[in-house]
Design a protein around this motif. Structure first.
Motif, PDB file in Angstrom:
ATOM      1  N   GLY A 232       0.820  -1.220   0.000  1.00  0.00           N
ATOM      2  CA  GLY A 232       0.000   0.000   0.000  1.00  0.00           C
ATOM      3  C   GLY A 232       0.850   1.263   0.000  1.00  0.00           C
ATOM      4  O   GLY A 232       0.561   2.213  -0.712  1.00  0.00           O
ATOM      5  N   GLY A 233       1.917   1.248   0.795  1.00  0.00           N
ATOM      6  CA  GLY A 233       2.787   2.425   0.905  1.00  0.00           C
ATOM      7  C   GLY A 233       3.391   2.775  -0.441  1.00  0.00           C
ATOM      8  O   GLY A 233       3.373   3.931  -0.870  1.00  0.00           O
ATOM      9  N   TYR A 234       3.890   1.759  -1.137  1.00  0.00           N
ATOM     10  CA  TYR A 234       4.468   1.978  -2.466  1.00  0.00           C
ATOM     11  C   TYR A 234       3.383   2.465  -3.437  1.00  0.00           C
ATOM     12  O   TYR A 234       3.568   3.432  -4.177  1.00  0.00           O
ATOM     13  N   TYR A 235       2.223   1.805  -3.392  1.00  0.00           N
ATOM     14  CA  TYR A 235       1.193   2.083  -4.386  1.00  0.00           C
ATOM     15  C   TYR A 235       0.619   3.493  -4.248  1.00  0.00           C
ATOM     16  O   TYR A 235       0.244   4.115  -5.240  1.00  0.00           O
ATOM     17  N   GLU A 236       0.601   3.979  -2.999  1.00  0.00           N
ATOM     18  CA  GLU A 236       0.112   5.341  -2.766  1.00  0.00           C
ATOM     19  C   GLU A 236       0.868   6.361  -3.625  1.00  0.00           C
ATOM     20  O   GLU A 236       0.315   7.336  -4.102  1.00  0.00           O
ATOM     21  N   GLY A 237       2.166   6.114  -3.820  1.00  0.00           N
ATOM     22  CA  GLY A 237       2.961   7.054  -4.619  1.00  0.00           C
ATOM     23  C   GLY A 237       2.950   6.704  -6.095  1.00  0.00           C
ATOM     24  O   GLY A 237       3.652   7.330  -6.895  1.00  0.00           O
ATOM     25  N   ARG A 294     -11.079   7.213 -13.716  1.00  0.00           N
ATOM     26  CA  ARG A 294     -10.258   6.589 -12.677  1.00  0.00           C
ATOM     27  C   ARG A 294     -11.172   6.063 -11.572  1.00  0.00           C
ATOM     28  O   ARG A 294     -12.248   6.615 -11.333  1.00  0.00           O
ATOM     29  N   GLY A 295     -10.726   5.019 -10.920  1.00  0.00           N
ATOM     30  CA  GLY A 295     -11.553   4.422  -9.872  1.00  0.00           C
ATOM     31  C   GLY A 295     -10.702   3.895  -8.735  1.00  0.00           C
ATOM     32  O   GLY A 295      -9.461   3.842  -8.830  1.00  0.00           O
ATOM     33  N   GLN A 296     -11.380   3.526  -7.679  1.00  0.00           N
ATOM     34  CA  GLN A 296     -10.683   2.986  -6.512  1.00  0.00           C
ATOM     35  C   GLN A 296     -11.595   1.930  -5.896  1.00  0.00           C
ATOM     36  O   GLN A 296     -12.802   2.181  -5.729  1.00  0.00           O
ATOM     37  N   ARG A 321      -6.724   9.476  -2.775  1.00  0.00           N
ATOM     38  CA  ARG A 321      -7.356   9.602  -4.093  1.00  0.00           C
ATOM     39  C   ARG A 321      -6.516   8.882  -5.157  1.00  0.00           C
ATOM     40  O   ARG A 321      -6.651   9.132  -6.357  1.00  0.00           O
ATOM     41  N   THR A 322      -5.653   8.006  -4.703  1.00  0.00           N
ATOM     42  CA  THR A 322      -4.845   7.221  -5.656  1.00  0.00           C
ATOM     43  C   THR A 322      -5.754   6.241  -6.399  1.00  0.00           C
ATOM     44  O   THR A 322      -6.556   5.533  -5.779  1.00  0.00           O
ATOM     45  N   GLU A 323      -5.599   6.191  -7.702  1.00  0.00           N
ATOM     46  CA  GLU A 323      -6.476   5.342  -8.513  1.00  0.00           C
ATOM     47  C   GLU A 323      -5.964   3.896  -8.551  1.00  0.00           C
ATOM     48  O   GLU A 323      -4.768   3.671  -8.734  1.00  0.00           O
ATOM     49  N   THR A 324      -6.885   2.959  -8.333  1.00  0.00           N
ATOM     50  CA  THR A 324      -6.509   1.543  -8.488  1.00  0.00           C
ATOM     51  C   THR A 324      -7.081   1.001  -9.799  1.00  0.00           C
ATOM     52  O   THR A 324      -6.952  -0.175 -10.098  1.00  0.00           O
TER      53      THR A 324
END
Ligand SMILES: NC(=O)c1ccc[n+]([C@@H]2O[C@H](COP(=O)([O-])OP(=O)(O)OC[C@H]3O[C@@H](n4cnc5c(N)ncnc54)[C@H](OP(=O)(O)O)[C@@H]3O)[C@@H](O)[C@H]2O)c1
Length: 511
Positions: A232-237, A294-296, A321-324
């Motif tokens: 999660g930490g990596y993906y946030e950026g 974009r979505g999450q 608001r990071t998009e998955t």
């Protein structure tokens, strides 16, 4: 397969996950197929203090877990022989003065083993080191090819946006020539991605149809059924746009859209890919909302199990608001593809893991057999499955036996697994071997990386500057936000759904 010249593979970040799970197992697979040179070694580097023995023990575990080609007991002997080729040198990767010690170690090893002063440097460290290590290597004369080859493999990400990508490129090119650089995109190492070229350019039946006259639209999907887990930490950026679209999906679009190369060699193929990326019609910042969704993922029940939403994952900001998920429509402005929409989508926590390219052909101009509108609009589809269950699926209309001329859609389906004795090498295996041979065809070139970032830039800017642009929630286990369907303008068309939604509605899933 060709045998590369003698050399040492030097891995920076050898105490890390990539080395353990992918790199060393892939090199072992090459060794097991007898395609490594007679004189070869791996020198692992890192700040972590490890003896050669401790490094070998750890890599043995990685090979046992992750090497593909370890089918029978005789391999145990081979693993032990292979481990003898592994060495480790602990040093501070950041400290320039310590590179003299690395050079000594490398040249001592080289003269003991007879590896002809050929070195491949693999950067498996955090990206912050991608500008530091090459510079230190160069200062100690380790980028110059006077006495042997010197190649540098760089892992993704190649920057976070256009500016950082340009800076990285400039920095790398200060110390190494483009011909020495191997920017790895493991998608290009996949057998089925390469097969896109073979399918297109070795079959007389497809290429004449591969253009705006016969193709109505192209769809590329790369879905994952898992969430971010403990990353999660990596993906946030990062987010899906950087993690998947800028590199893998645009590269796939490049391979689908490219012109036939003059030759099957590195520059010819990469020239054609770059031309496609440079022909992508820019999406203006003010149009981003219209062309990009974009979505999450949000919490849901999948196969009877409650699953977390993205914002509940470890290391993720509860208001992130990071998009998955990203779905996008774009055009390639050239003679071949003028007016043909390309739809791409990628996401986490979707119903299944699949990567596929679908070529949707236009319907016949006259609907001879159509007794209802659904059949009238029926389109042939060519589905190129990249993963899993690699293969090719052609959907076409056949007569339903019996009275009349009723048409139904049937499948002509080829699975790689049906080829007897097929060994599908891992992407890293293929790519590492290519680099050892000096073949950069399947690596990303600097100008292609730049063109892809240029295309993505206005999207990043719009998302940064306009917080009115929604991040759409979608329940984990579904195919993403419903609004993504609206990207496809024609009323009778939808995305291809390789399996049903899994959220709250049972576990039926087929590709
Ligand atoms: N893992 C994957 O599947 C994967 C897939 C695609 C791309 N990548 C990319 O490959 C690279 C390596 O990934 P990884 O998963 O192996 O990462 P990792 O597990 O964090 O390992 C990287 C290694 O680099 C060294 N390192 C960490 N911080 C450092 C620093 N500040 N300065 C110098 N060295 C440092 C560490 O070794 P020491 O502490 O011993 O120095 C660490 O073992 C990353 O850039 C990642 O984005 C990884």
């Amino acid at each position: 397969m060709k045998i590369p010249k003698n050399h040492i593979l030097v891995i920076f970040g050898a105490s890390g996950d990539l080395t353990y799970r992918k790199l060393v197992p892939a090199v072992f697979d090459l060794y097991d197929q007898n395609v490594l040179p007679e004189k070869f070694a791996i020198l692992g580097l890192g700040r972590t203090a490890l003896s050669d023995e401790a490094f070998r023990e750890k890599m043995k575990e990685g090979i046992e877990k992750f090497a593909l080609n370890k089918k029978d007991a005789s391999v145990t002997e081979k693993v032990n022989q292979f481990l003898d080729k592994l060495y480790y040198h602990a040093f501070n990767t950041k400290a320039e003065e310590e590179y003299a010690g690395l050079k000594d170690k490398l040249f001592t090893l080289d003269s003991q083993l007879g590896t002809d002063k050929n070195f491949i440097f693999y950067l498996a460290t955090p990206p912050s080191m991608y500008t530091v290590i090459p510079c230190h290597l160069a200062k100690h004369g380790l980028s110059s090819e006077e006495d042997g080859f010197r190649r540098l493999i760089v892992e993704k990400p190649f920057g976070y946006d256009l500016e950082t990508a340009n800076k990285l490129n400039e920095s790398l090119l200060k110390d190494f020539d483009e011909e020495q650089l191997y920017r790895i995109d493991h998608y290009l190492g996949k057998e089925t991605v390469q097969n896109l070229l073979v399918t297109r350019f070795s079959n007389a039946i497809y290429e004449p149809l591969w253009n705006r006259n016969y193709v109505s639209h192209v769809e590329i999907t790369s879905s994952e059924s898992i969430g971010v887990g403990n990353r999660g930490g990596y993906y946030e950026g990062s987010g899906a746009l950087r993690d998947m679209v800028q590199n893998h999906l645009l590269l796939l679009a490049g391979l689908v859209g490219m012109e036939p190369p003059a030759l099957i060699n590195s520059n010819s193929i990469r020239n054609e890919i770059v031309k496609v990326l440079q022909s992508l019609r820019p999406i203006k910042e003010e149009d981003v909302e219209k062309y990009v969704i974009r979505g999450q993922y949000v919490g849901s029940t999948v196969k009877g199990q409650a699953v977390n939403g993205y914002r509940e994952e470890n290391g993720v900001n509860p208001e992130s608001r990071t998009e998955t998920y990203v779905a996008m429509k774009f055009f390639i402005d050239n003679m071949r593809w003028g007016g043909v929409p390309f739809y791409i989508r990628t996401g986490k926590m979707l119903p299944t893991r699949v990567t596929e390219v679908v070529i949707h052909f236009k319907p016949t101009p006259h609907h001879l057999f159509a007794s209802n509108s659904a059949i009238a609009q029926q389109q042939n589809q060519l589905v190129i499955r990249i993963q899993p269950d690699e293969g090719l699926l052609l959907k076409f209309g056949m007569k339903v036996p019996g009275a009349g001329f009723n048409v139904q859609n049937v499948n002509m389906d080829f699975h790689y697994s049906e080829l007897a004795d097929t060994y599908l090498p891992s992407a890293y295996e293929r790519l590492l071997h290519d680099c050892m041979l000096g073949d950069s065809t399947l690596y990303s070139r600097g100008d292609a990386v730049k063109a892809a970032w240029e295309f993505v830039k206005p999207i990043q800017e719009a998302w940064k500057n306009n917080d009115q642009i929604k991040v759409h929630g979608y329940p984990a286990g579904t195919w993403g936000p419903d609004v993504a369907d609206d990207l496809i303008e024609e009323p009778h068309l939808t995305w291809r759904y390789p399996c049903k939604n899994l959220a709250n509605d049972g576990n039926y899933c087929e590709l």
